[in-house]
Design a protein around this motif. Structure first.
Motif, PDB file in Angstrom:
ATOM      1  N   GLY A   1     -50.531  10.829  54.391  1.00 61.08           N
ATOM      2  CA  GLY A   1     -51.818   9.610  54.116  1.00 61.08           C
ATOM      3  C   GLY A   1     -51.503   8.628  53.566  1.00 61.08           C
ATOM      4  N   LYS A   2     -50.309   9.010  53.408  1.00 63.35           N
ATOM      5  CA  LYS A   2     -49.929   7.897  52.251  1.00 63.35           C
ATOM      6  C   LYS A   2     -49.876   6.462  52.860  1.00 63.35           C
ATOM      7  N   THR A   3     -49.799   5.660  53.992  1.00 63.41           N
ATOM      8  CA  THR A   3     -49.487   4.258  54.752  1.00 63.41           C
ATOM      9  C   THR A   3     -50.514   3.916  54.888  1.00 63.41           C
ATOM     10  N   THR A   4     -51.857   5.301  55.365  1.00 64.16           N
ATOM     11  CA  THR A   4     -53.692   4.469  55.747  1.00 64.16           C
ATOM     12  C   THR A   4     -53.828   4.302  54.539  1.00 64.16           C
ATOM     13  N   THR A   5     -53.720   5.180  52.954  1.00 58.97           N
ATOM     14  CA  THR A   5     -53.908   4.881  52.182  1.00 58.97           C
ATOM     15  C   THR A   5     -53.981   3.021  51.629  1.00 58.97           C
ATOM     16  N   ILE A   6     -52.686   3.019  51.677  1.00 51.83           N
ATOM     17  CA  ILE A   6     -52.219   1.413  51.816  1.00 51.83           C
ATOM     18  C   ILE A   6     -52.673   0.224  52.379  1.00 51.83           C
ATOM     19  N   GLY A   7     -53.051   1.080  54.206  1.00 47.36           N
ATOM     20  CA  GLY A   7     -53.657  -0.349  54.636  1.00 47.36           C
ATOM     21  C   GLY A   7     -55.435  -0.592  53.995  1.00 47.36           C
ATOM     22  N   LYS A   8     -55.861   0.916  53.936  1.00 51.37           N
ATOM     23  CA  LYS A   8     -57.141   0.903  53.571  1.00 51.37           C
ATOM     24  C   LYS A   8     -57.456   0.058  52.553  1.00 51.37           C
ATOM     25  N   LEU A   9     -56.728   0.839  51.262  1.00 60.47           N
ATOM     26  CA  LEU A   9     -56.879  -0.559  49.594  1.00 60.47           C
ATOM     27  C   LEU A   9     -56.845  -1.851  50.087  1.00 60.47           C
ATOM     28  N   ALA A  10     -55.552  -2.362  50.962  1.00 56.93           N
ATOM     29  CA  ALA A  10     -55.422  -3.233  51.098  1.00 56.93           C
ATOM     30  C   ALA A  10     -56.722  -4.404  51.709  1.00 56.93           C
ATOM     31  N   ALA A  11     -57.203  -3.628  52.306  1.00 59.29           N
ATOM     32  CA  ALA A  11     -58.136  -4.211  52.712  1.00 59.29           C
ATOM     33  C   ALA A  11     -59.931  -4.419  51.415  1.00 59.29           C
ATOM     34  N   ARG A  12     -59.727  -3.926  51.168  1.00 62.51           N
ATOM     35  CA  ARG A  12     -60.721  -3.626  49.630  1.00 62.51           C
ATOM     36  C   ARG A  12     -60.190  -4.261  49.116  1.00 62.51           C
ATOM     37  N   HIS A  13     -58.712  -5.011  48.801  1.00 64.34           N
ATOM     38  CA  HIS A  13     -58.565  -6.437  47.966  1.00 64.34           C
ATOM     39  C   HIS A  13     -59.127  -7.505  48.381  1.00 64.34           C
ATOM     40  N   VAL A  14     -58.411  -7.448  49.767  1.00 62.98           N
ATOM     41  CA  VAL A  14     -58.878  -8.629  51.081  1.00 62.98           C
ATOM     42  C   VAL A  14     -60.394  -8.781  50.615  1.00 62.98           C
ATOM     43  N   ALA A  15     -61.185  -7.887  50.781  1.00 66.19           N
ATOM     44  CA  ALA A  15     -62.516  -8.398  51.246  1.00 66.19           C
ATOM     45  C   ALA A  15     -62.965  -8.928  50.323  1.00 66.19           C
ATOM     46  N   GLU A  16     -62.369  -8.776  48.594  1.00 62.15           N
ATOM     47  CA  GLU A  16     -62.859  -9.917  47.370  1.00 62.15           C
ATOM     48  C   GLU A  16     -61.919 -10.387  47.431  1.00 62.15           C
ATOM     49  N   GLY A  17     -61.391 -11.487  48.636  1.00 62.13           N
ATOM     50  CA  GLY A  17     -61.063 -12.026  48.409  1.00 62.13           C
ATOM     51  C   GLY A  17     -60.189 -12.402  47.716  1.00 62.13           C
ATOM     52  N   ARG A  18     -59.132 -11.604  47.897  1.00 59.49           N
ATOM     53  CA  ARG A  18     -57.302 -11.188  47.021  1.00 59.49           C
ATOM     54  C   ARG A  18     -56.683 -11.574  48.222  1.00 59.49           C
ATOM     55  N   LYS A  19     -55.392 -12.332  48.027  1.00 53.93           N
ATOM     56  CA  LYS A  19     -53.911 -12.643  48.441  1.00 53.93           C
ATOM     57  C   LYS A  19     -53.124 -10.607  48.189  1.00 53.93           C
TER      58      LYS A  19
ATOM     59  N   VAL B   1     -62.179   2.114  56.689  1.00 54.03           N
ATOM     60  CA  VAL B   1     -61.711   1.744  55.238  1.00 54.03           C
ATOM     61  C   VAL B   1     -63.092   2.457  54.649  1.00 54.03           C
ATOM     62  N   GLU B   2     -64.290   1.842  54.197  1.00 52.52           N
ATOM     63  CA  GLU B   2     -65.471   2.248  53.605  1.00 52.52           C
ATOM     64  C   GLU B   2     -65.124   3.807  53.310  1.00 52.52           C
ATOM     65  N   ASP B   3     -63.987   4.843  53.822  1.00 47.89           N
ATOM     66  CA  ASP B   3     -64.445   6.202  53.721  1.00 47.89           C
ATOM     67  C   ASP B   3     -63.065   6.513  52.745  1.00 47.89           C
ATOM     68  N   LEU B   4     -62.158   5.303  52.204  1.00 49.99           N
ATOM     69  CA  LEU B   4     -61.641   5.191  50.786  1.00 49.99           C
ATOM     70  C   LEU B   4     -62.763   5.264  49.592  1.00 49.99           C
ATOM     71  N   ARG B   5     -63.060   5.860  48.675  1.00 48.08           N
ATOM     72  CA  ARG B   5     -64.142   5.275  48.110  1.00 48.08           C
ATOM     73  C   ARG B   5     -63.810   6.539  46.846  1.00 48.08           C
ATOM     74  N   ASP B   6     -64.357   5.000  46.030  1.00 51.24           N
ATOM     75  CA  ASP B   6     -64.235   5.753  44.921  1.00 51.24           C
ATOM     76  C   ASP B   6     -64.333   7.244  44.198  1.00 51.24           C
ATOM     77  N   PHE B   7     -63.438   7.748  43.237  1.00 48.31           N
ATOM     78  CA  PHE B   7     -64.245   9.092  43.100  1.00 48.31           C
ATOM     79  C   PHE B   7     -65.141   8.922  41.719  1.00 48.31           C
ATOM     80  N   GLY B   8     -66.621   9.326  41.823  1.00 49.76           N
ATOM     81  CA  GLY B   8     -67.014   9.174  40.714  1.00 49.76           C
ATOM     82  C   GLY B   8     -67.362  11.265  40.248  1.00 49.76           C
ATOM     83  N   ALA B   9     -67.226  11.719  39.065  1.00 49.60           N
ATOM     84  CA  ALA B   9     -67.769  13.301  39.233  1.00 49.60           C
ATOM     85  C   ALA B   9     -68.238  13.927  39.565  1.00 49.60           C
ATOM     86  N   GLU B  10     -69.858  12.929  38.870  1.00 53.24           N
ATOM     87  CA  GLU B  10     -71.063  13.576  39.280  1.00 53.24           C
ATOM     88  C   GLU B  10     -71.361  13.870  40.503  1.00 53.24           C
ATOM     89  N   GLU B  11     -71.289  12.350  41.465  1.00 54.07           N
ATOM     90  CA  GLU B  11     -71.066  12.286  43.348  1.00 54.07           C
ATOM     91  C   GLU B  11     -70.658  13.550  43.669  1.00 54.07           C
TER      92      GLU B  11
END
Length: 411
Positions: free
Chosen positions: A222-240, A394-404
């Motif tokens: 799932g490497k390439t898909t992860t890259i795409g989702k991560l790129a989408a998250r950065h773009v959503a932050e207004g980044r190039k 895209v939103e299913d690539l989530r930050d990891f939180g131990a307690e959650e």
């Protein structure tokens, strides 16, 4: 006989009227001239040899019907049509007093985000669900500890983690009931996962200009898909963002990354098929610098951790990126497929030896019962787990939180 009588009559008339006959004889030439002038003259025939060559004259053609001249139509005077001047917009009539105005229609709400516990159901059933079956109505004794050991070993926690959890139960829950054991295991697993939880401000933090992320992993993780989702998250932050298709050996990987680039609006740097991945990585970083990008994410060729020459090539790629920009790569993420279970621990160990892995991404957790491997990864390697993949969006690539994460398993 008639001609003889006519001549005799004419002669007798001339003898009886000599003067008139003389005048008539004198008038004959004048009369002939007058007649010749009054009669139409026949056209002269052209020479014989030119008759065939000469085109037919208009007079020889069949007469055509005369076309009458058009009768002029008198112009009709029209009065100018007055153009209405634009009228100022008028306000809508106010609603009668006492009648409430209709409320504007609300925009449709986005579908609610799936609960993490729903996405981790298979792993939860394999670990916590079976745990309830073993502990139900019993107290901790030697027989229960044996059954608990088998359960933990089969839950893909890893030998080291399973032994550590079992020892915790033996030493701290002897003679306790099922609820005490369940709570003790929950706290022990949470403690292990907290050790690999990223800092609160880690997230999408940038540590370079551009911030260079190198992404590793075997094919199918799932490497390439992860890259795409991560790129989408950065773009959503207004980044190039600039992406680098460093997997030059698989055309499908390049096409998939280009598709993600079009989808999220990122430039993708590619190379020739079968070319040097290090050259693509170098060009990607330089392109990101030239274009003023905030983030550069470099894909790599999928490789088995057991293939030493390929792993050594990965080490070369890391060195080349460091030459293109001081301090790069700022992040080295290893993508692991949760379905591989204990093999994920072997992958993480060998990749980190070659490329200095700074963070893990555990994917496909929504479709496997082997998600307990995250406990083994935390216990044996201690590498931070940055993201977990629990779906296709895209939103299913989530930050990891131990307690959650633990709450989702034990809920």
């Amino acid at each position: 006989m008639e001609s003889v009588s006519l001549l005799g009559t004419l002669g007798a008339w001339v003898a009886a009227h000599p003067v008139l006959a003389l005048l008539a004889a004198a008038a004959l030439p004048l009369l002939a001239t007058l007649v010749s002038e009054l009669l139409p003259k026949a056209p002269a025939l052209p020479p014989q040899e030119s008759i065939a060559e000469a085109p037919p004259s208009v007079s020889d053609a069949e007469p055509s019907a005369a076309v009458p001249e058009p009768v002029p139509i008198p112009e009709i005077e029209r009065e100018p049509v007055p153009i209405a001047e634009p009228q100022p917009a008028t306000e809508a009539p106010a609603a009668p007093a006492g009648v409430p105005e209709p409320a504007p229609e609300a925009a449709p709400e986005a579908p609610p985000r799936a609960r993490l516990r729903d996405r981790l159901k298979l792993t939860s059933d394999a670990l916590v669900g079976r745990l309830g079956g073993v502990l139900s109505g019993r107290r901790v004794d030697a027989e229960l500890l044996d059954e608990l050991e088998m359960l933990l070993m089969s839950a893909d926690l890893g030998v080291r983690s399973a032994d550590g959890l079992l020892e915790t139960v033996r030493s701290r829950a002897g003679g306790g009931d099922a609820e005490a054991v369940r709570e003790l295991l929950r706290e022990a697993i949470l403690e292990k996962l907290r050790k690999v939880e990223p800092a609160e401000d880690a997230g999408l933090a940038l540590h370079g200009s551009p911030h260079v992320i190198l992404v590793l992993g075997v094919n199918g993780s799932g490497k390439t898909t992860t890259i795409g989702k991560l790129a989408a998250r950065h773009v959503a932050e207004g980044r190039k963002v600039v992406l680098g298709a460093g997997d030059t050996f698989r055309a499908a990987a390049r096409e998939q990354l280009q598709s993600w680039g079009e989808r999220v609006g990122c430039e993708v740097v590619t190379g020739q098929g079968g070319g040097d991945p290090s050259a693509v990585a170098f060009d990607t970083v330089k392109a990101a610098i030239a274009r003023g990008a905030d983030v550069a994410i470099v894909d790599t060729a999928g490789r088995l951790q057991t293939k030493k020459p390929l792993m050594e090539e990965l080490g070369k790629l890391v060195r080349v990126i460091g030459k293109s920009l001081d301090g790069a790569p700022h992040e080295t993420l290893l993508v692991l497929d949760a379905n591989t279970g204990q093999n994920a621990i072997s992958q993480a160990r060998l990749f980190s030896e070659v490329a200095g892995v700074s963070g893990l991404v555990l994917t496909k957790l929504d479709g496997t019962a082997k998600g307990g491997v995250i406990v083994g990864l935390a216990d044996e390697l201690g590498i931070p787990v940055k993201y977990v993949g629990v779906g296709e969006a895209v939103e299913d690539l989530r930050d990891f939180g131990a307690e959650e994460f633990v709450d989702a398993l034990f809920s």
